[in-house]
Design an enzyme around this catalytic site. Structure first.
Site, PDB file in Angstrom:
ATOM      1  N   GLU A 293      43.067  43.047  41.241  1.00  0.00           N
ATOM      2  CA  GLU A 293      42.171  42.077  41.885  1.00  0.00           C
ATOM      3  C   GLU A 293      42.321  40.793  41.093  1.00  0.00           C
ATOM      4  O   GLU A 293      42.142  40.785  39.874  1.00  0.00           O
ATOM      5  CB  GLU A 293      40.732  42.587  41.877  1.00  0.00           C
ATOM      6  CG  GLU A 293      39.794  41.748  42.746  1.00  0.00           C
ATOM      7  CD  GLU A 293      39.028  40.709  41.950  1.00  0.00           C
ATOM      8  OE1 GLU A 293      39.253  39.505  42.206  1.00  0.00           O
ATOM      9  OE2 GLU A 293      38.227  41.085  41.085  1.00  0.00           O
ATOM     10  N   CYS A 327      35.165  35.747  40.499  1.00  0.00           N
ATOM     11  CA  CYS A 327      36.282  35.681  41.437  1.00  0.00           C
ATOM     12  C   CYS A 327      35.787  35.371  42.843  1.00  0.00           C
ATOM     13  O   CYS A 327      36.515  34.816  43.659  1.00  0.00           O
ATOM     14  CB  CYS A 327      37.043  37.010  41.440  1.00  0.00           C
ATOM     15  SG  CYS A 327      37.708  37.485  39.845  1.00  0.00           S
TER      16      CYS A 327
END
Length: 542
Positions: A293, A327
């Site tokens: 990720e 993020c």
């Protein structure tokens, strides 16, 4: 081995404590903060049962007071990495053969340790090491980590329970083996929960792990190590090393027994990892699992029917909580011209009300960014926006690193939908807004989809159900986590499995069974009860 079909406790999400004035949790976390602030810890390498102090150390400091040293950690040499790999492989057979319920018990106990005796310590460590407010530390280091551990145990049992069809003549079974070799976990600074989950999820499925935490997160990683040890995780299952990332990774990827990488970090680093693994592919015993990720350039899109206060709250919380260092943080927004005047007025008012300072002061909404490199990068983009004719800073824009790495929450408005800060991931408390004509809704949907290489999170605000459906369809590839009338951050384990595609990663959805499946290698076992003794089939009779 024990006999029985065992049922684990039903996973429930850990309630978020309020830390209201005079609450016991506030007193406990402040006491832990002060104690840890005034102590200095020394963090060794953890290789098997050995705690290795190399003598080559680095200081750990708080981003909001970068001259204050809270401890040191020891850096590994290549020989230590090789030793950690060998130790993990030596530990593999015993750990992989341990009954699943014994593995489950370790991580369930770890969850309860965090929920109880370690809660104040792990939150305080996260406040100090990563400059999170108490609320951001609570939802990360305590609640999300507890949820990861509880739900992953439940997901593990669901996976094991998924079995193929059999009949009276044949019994088919599916065994979920750990990977052949070891797993390499590389974790980021921004979430203590992610730092723990990446090695723990692989270990839970019977794998052994080499874990390299971020240099900026070692202080709170030490608490994770303490918790896993107290929970009964055997030595050698998760080996922890610190040091030069390139050297560590090159040593790991050179091992024939490398079986997978569990990564959260930058897109550039992840692409380099993928390339290195591809170059070495003929050397490995098996095709390594690559789970990552990475970044995001996450959006908020407001439709002309949107509620102004909801949009502004989504921007402020989505862009500025934890200084935009998620993020999933909102970093670009698209506002219709008809709403812009009201949105602008409310946004400036709200942003100006945000207090900035140490997380020890519970009145502060904004604290420091993680280190000087991040500070300097953000300052350079802010300075450039002050010069550019197609950009305007309407609130914020100041910064100061004399004591801590403090960046004011900053809102840039641009007339150029492809302006640099509309496309580039900044990872800080800066959001850029483009104002579009109301009649350009469909064109703006296309613009949102095509502007960024990333596809992690995004949000649409609208009271028009047709518009919501249009956005949901048009932006189906633009975000792995899509939000309707809410900020694009705050995914909850077991409720919103997290991950994106494109340059945002492999979309293996942390917080779901999908991620755990990546750390298993299924084996089908077919047992025939009456075995044929003649090769001839009936059709041969003619």
């Amino acid at each position: 081995m024990l006999k029985g079909f065992f049922h684990v406790p039903k996973a429930v999400n850990e309630p978020v404590k309020s830390y209201a004035p005079n609450s016991p949790e506030k007193a406990a976390v402040l006491a832990a903060y002060k104690k840890m602030w005034n102590e200095k810890i020394d963090v060794p390498l953890y290789i098997g049962s050995d705690e290795i102090k190399t003598g080559n150390t680095r200081n750990m400091t708080a981003p909001h007071d970068h001259q204050h040293v809270v401890g040191t950690y020891h850096l590994a040499e290549k020989t230590h990495i090789e030793k950690a790999i060998a130790n993990a492989l030596d530990s593999k057979i015993k750990w992989a053969n341990l009954a699943w319920e014994q593995r489950a018990a370790i991580f369930l106990k770890a969850a309860e340790l965090i929920a109880g005796p370690y809660r104040a310590r792990i939150n305080a460590a996260t406040m100090i090491a990563q400059s999170k407010t108490v609320f951001q530390a609570e939802i990360d280091a305590s609640c999300e980590l507890i949820d990861f551990l509880r739900y992953n145990v439940e997901f593990m049992t669901q996976i094991y329970n998924d079995q193929p069809k059999s009949d009276s003549a044949v019994w088919n079974r599916l065994e979920y083996r750990p990977l052949e070799g070891f797993v390499y976990a590389i974790t980021p600074f921004n979430f203590t929960a992610i730092a723990a989950n990446l090695p723990a999820s692989a270990a839970m499925m019977g794998n052994v792990v080499l874990w390299k935490p971020s240099d900026s997160q070692v202080f709170s990683a030490k608490i994770i190590i303490d918790i896993f040890k107290e929970a009964g995780l055997p030595d050698g299952v998760i080996n922890v090393v610190f040091g030069d990332a390139q050297m560590i990774s090159e040593t790991v990827f050179a091992s024939r027994d490398f079986a997978g990488v569990h990564f959260t970090g930058s897109t550039h680093v992840f692409k380099d990892i993928w390339k290195t693994i591809g170059t070495n592919i003929h050397h490995y015993k098996t095709y390594p699992r690559i789970v990552g990720e990475t970044g995001g350039k996450d959006f908020i899109l407001a439709h002309p029917s949107a509620n102004v206060k909801q949009v502004v709250t989504g921007i402020v919380r989505g862009a500025f909580e934890f200084q935009g260092q998620k993020c999933s943080a909102a970093s670009r927004a698209y506002i219709p011209k008809s709403l812009w005047s009201a949105v602008k007025e409310q946004l400036i008012t709200d942003v100006k009300s945000l207090k900035i300072g140490s997380p020890e002061d519970f009145g502060n909404f904004i604290t420091a960014v993680i280190h000087e490199g991040s500070f300097d990068k953000l300052a350079s983009y802010i300075d450039q926006a002050k010069k550019d004719v197609d950009a305007e800073i309407i609130v914020g824009g100041h910064y100061d690193k004399s004591k801590g790495y403090f960046i004011e929450p900053t809102v840039i408005v641009t007339t150029n939908p492809k302006y640099s800060t509309m496309e580039t991931e900044l990872f800080g408390p800066v959001i850029t807004i483009y104002v579009y004509e109301d009649t350009q809704w469909n064109e703006t949907l296309k613009l949102v989809d095509e502007t960024s290489e990333y596809a992690l999170t995004g949000a649409v605000f609208s009271q028009d159900r047709y518009a919501i459906e249009e956005a949901t369809i048009a932006l189906q590839n633009a975000a792995g986590n899509f939000y309707v009338n809410d900020k694009p951050t705050g995914a909850v384990v077991g409720m919103q499995p997290f991950g994106g595609a494109r340059a945002s990663g492999t979309n293996d959805k942390a917080g779901s069974a999908l991620n755990l499946l990546r750390w298993a290698s299924p084996r089908t076992i077919k047992e025939t009860f009456v075995t044929p003794e003649d090769y001839r089939y009936p059709f041969l009779g003619e």
